[in-house]
Design a protein around this motif. Structure first.
Motif, mmCIF file in Angstrom:
data_model
loop_
_atom_site.group_PDB
_atom_site.id
_atom_site.type_symbol
_atom_site.label_atom_id
_atom_site.label_comp_id
_atom_site.label_asym_id
_atom_site.label_seq_id
_atom_site.Cartn_x
_atom_site.Cartn_y
_atom_site.Cartn_z
ATOM 1 N N TYR A 107 0.855 -1.183 0.000
ATOM 2 C CA TYR A 107 0.000 0.000 0.000
ATOM 3 C C TYR A 107 0.889 1.230 0.000
ATOM 4 O O TYR A 107 2.026 1.192 0.488
ATOM 5 N N MET A 108 0.367 2.316 -0.533
ATOM 6 C CA MET A 108 1.134 3.555 -0.569
ATOM 7 C C MET A 108 0.247 4.746 -0.244
ATOM 8 O O MET A 108 -0.977 4.680 -0.378
ATOM 9 N N LYS A 109 0.898 5.828 0.191
ATOM 10 C CA LYS A 109 0.186 7.071 0.498
ATOM 11 C C LYS A 109 1.133 8.223 0.228
ATOM 12 O O LYS A 109 2.220 8.294 0.788
ATOM 13 N N ALA A 110 0.710 9.114 -0.658
ATOM 14 C CA ALA A 110 1.513 10.293 -0.992
ATOM 15 C C ALA A 110 1.215 11.416 -0.003
ATOM 16 O O ALA A 110 0.097 11.542 0.501
ATOM 17 N N GLU A 111 2.220 12.227 0.250
ATOM 18 C CA GLU A 111 2.083 13.396 1.110
ATOM 19 C C GLU A 111 1.297 14.508 0.412
ATOM 20 O O GLU A 111 0.804 15.426 1.036
ATOM 21 N N ILE A 113 -1.223 17.073 -1.361
ATOM 22 C CA ILE A 113 -2.532 17.567 -0.893
ATOM 23 C C ILE A 113 -3.696 16.969 -1.682
ATOM 24 O O ILE A 113 -4.829 16.958 -1.212
ATOM 25 N N ASN A 114 -3.436 16.456 -2.879
ATOM 26 C CA ASN A 114 -4.493 15.849 -3.685
ATOM 27 C C ASN A 114 -4.774 14.395 -3.307
ATOM 28 O O ASN A 114 -5.735 13.821 -3.783
ATOM 29 N N GLU A 115 -3.932 13.809 -2.482
ATOM 30 C CA GLU A 115 -4.099 12.409 -2.086
ATOM 31 C C GLU A 115 -5.217 12.297 -1.055
ATOM 32 O O GLU A 115 -5.369 13.171 -0.193
ATOM 33 N N VAL A 116 -6.003 11.238 -1.136
ATOM 34 C CA VAL A 116 -7.069 11.024 -0.153
ATOM 35 C C VAL A 116 -6.456 10.572 1.172
ATOM 36 O O VAL A 116 -5.277 10.228 1.250
ATOM 37 N N LYS A 117 -7.288 10.557 2.210
ATOM 38 C CA LYS A 117 -6.823 10.280 3.570
ATOM 39 C C LYS A 117 -6.190 8.892 3.729
ATOM 40 O O LYS A 117 -5.185 8.744 4.411
ATOM 41 N N ASN A 118 -6.773 7.873 3.119
ATOM 42 C CA ASN A 118 -6.332 6.496 3.347
ATOM 43 C C ASN A 118 -5.316 6.028 2.309
ATOM 44 O O ASN A 118 -5.219 6.577 1.221
ATOM 45 N N THR A 119 -4.596 4.979 2.654
ATOM 46 C CA THR A 119 -3.627 4.383 1.735
ATOM 47 C C THR A 119 -4.344 3.738 0.562
ATOM 48 O O THR A 119 -5.548 3.492 0.616
ATOM 49 N N ARG A 120 -3.579 3.437 -0.496
ATOM 50 C CA ARG A 120 -4.145 2.746 -1.654
ATOM 51 C C ARG A 120 -3.274 1.555 -2.006
ATOM 52 O O ARG A 120 -2.065 1.574 -1.824
ATOM 53 N N GLU A 154 -7.596 15.462 -13.192
ATOM 54 C CA GLU A 154 -6.390 15.173 -13.963
ATOM 55 C C GLU A 154 -5.397 14.388 -13.112
ATOM 56 O O GLU A 154 -5.231 14.666 -11.924
ATOM 57 N N ARG A 155 -4.745 13.423 -13.730
ATOM 58 C CA ARG A 155 -3.710 12.645 -13.050
ATOM 59 C C ARG A 155 -2.397 13.415 -13.171
ATOM 60 O O ARG A 155 -1.951 13.716 -14.275
ATOM 61 N N ILE A 156 -1.819 13.757 -12.002
ATOM 62 C CA ILE A 156 -0.591 14.553 -11.973
ATOM 63 C C ILE A 156 0.447 13.850 -11.095
ATOM 64 O O ILE A 156 0.089 13.041 -10.229
ATOM 65 N N PRO A 157 1.749 14.137 -11.289
ATOM 66 C CA PRO A 157 2.775 13.529 -10.426
ATOM 67 C C PRO A 157 2.565 13.939 -8.972
ATOM 68 O O PRO A 157 2.248 15.094 -8.680
ATOM 69 N N ALA A 158 2.736 12.980 -8.065
ATOM 70 C CA ALA A 158 2.597 13.261 -6.636
ATOM 71 C C ALA A 158 3.772 14.104 -6.161
ATOM 72 O O ALA A 158 4.906 13.883 -6.569
ATOM 73 N N GLU A 159 3.477 15.046 -5.306
ATOM 74 C CA GLU A 159 4.518 15.905 -4.727
ATOM 75 C C GLU A 159 4.905 15.353 -3.356
ATOM 76 O O GLU A 159 4.085 14.787 -2.649
#
Length: 188
Positions: A107-111, A113-120, A154-159
């Motif tokens: 599972y992963m989770k990006a820092e 701001i566009n990422e949802v609260k839970n891991t994916r 839009e799908r963008i690179p995670a920051e």
């Protein structure tokens, strides 16, 4: 669910230890029907393991087996994973006394701001080992998993930093309580 014409025998084989079940839930089992969003509400809020804000009865990715498996080491390889992907290797040992299968989940989770609260869920691999045997699985995480969806769809690179969790289920307190196992964690 309807188990089919051979369902009774299959369930009997599981109950009497003839086969070792190792499936994982492909859905989230809500604790209460009041936790389900309104049928006419099409937003994702409260739906699926990614957007759930309450504790479920059983989480997505959860499952038990008669065997005893442990992840003993996790390693990662890949230069510039956000552009070229990442390979995660997990060493697994069957510490039980019967052959067993298990599903290693990443599972992963990006820092971001566009990422949802839970891991994916980023990837998974099944491994089958004999009693006392050790083996490893490699799980490739493609570069497109290092993206998030912004408010415009839009799908963008995670920051920023991305956290990864490698285990036999979600990296949440309920899965840890149900399985007795904590996921390995690292960040890039």
């Amino acid at each position: 669910w309807y188990p089919g014409a051979r369902g009774g025998q299959s369930i009997g084989d599981i109950l009497f230890g003839k086969v070792n079940p190792s499936g994982k839930l492909p859905v989230t089992f809500y604790k209460d029907t009041n936790d389900l969003p309104d049928f006419e509400d099409y937003s994702m809020k409260g739906r699926t393991y990614r957007y759930l804000e309450t504790e479920p009865l059983y989480p997505f990715g959860y499952g038990l087996t008669y065997g005893k498996m442990d992840i003993t080491a996790v390693d990662k390889t890949g230069d510039d994973p956000k552009n070229n992907g990442l390979t995660i290797k997990a060493d697994v040992t069957n510490t039980g006394d019967i052959a067993s299968s298990e599903v290693v989940q990443v599972y992963m989770k990006a820092e971001d701001i566009n990422e949802v609260k839970n891991t994916r869920l980023a990837g998974f691999a099944r491994i089958t080992l004999g009693a006392g045997e050790t083996g490893s699985v490699e799980i490739k995480i493609p570069a497109n998993r290092f993206t998030v969806v912004n408010d415009a769809g839009e799908r963008i690179p995670a920051e920023g930093k991305i956290d990864f969790y490698v285990g036999f289920g979600q990296p949440d307190e309920l899965t840890e309580k149900l399985t007795g196992k904590k996921a390995f964690n690292f960040s890039i």
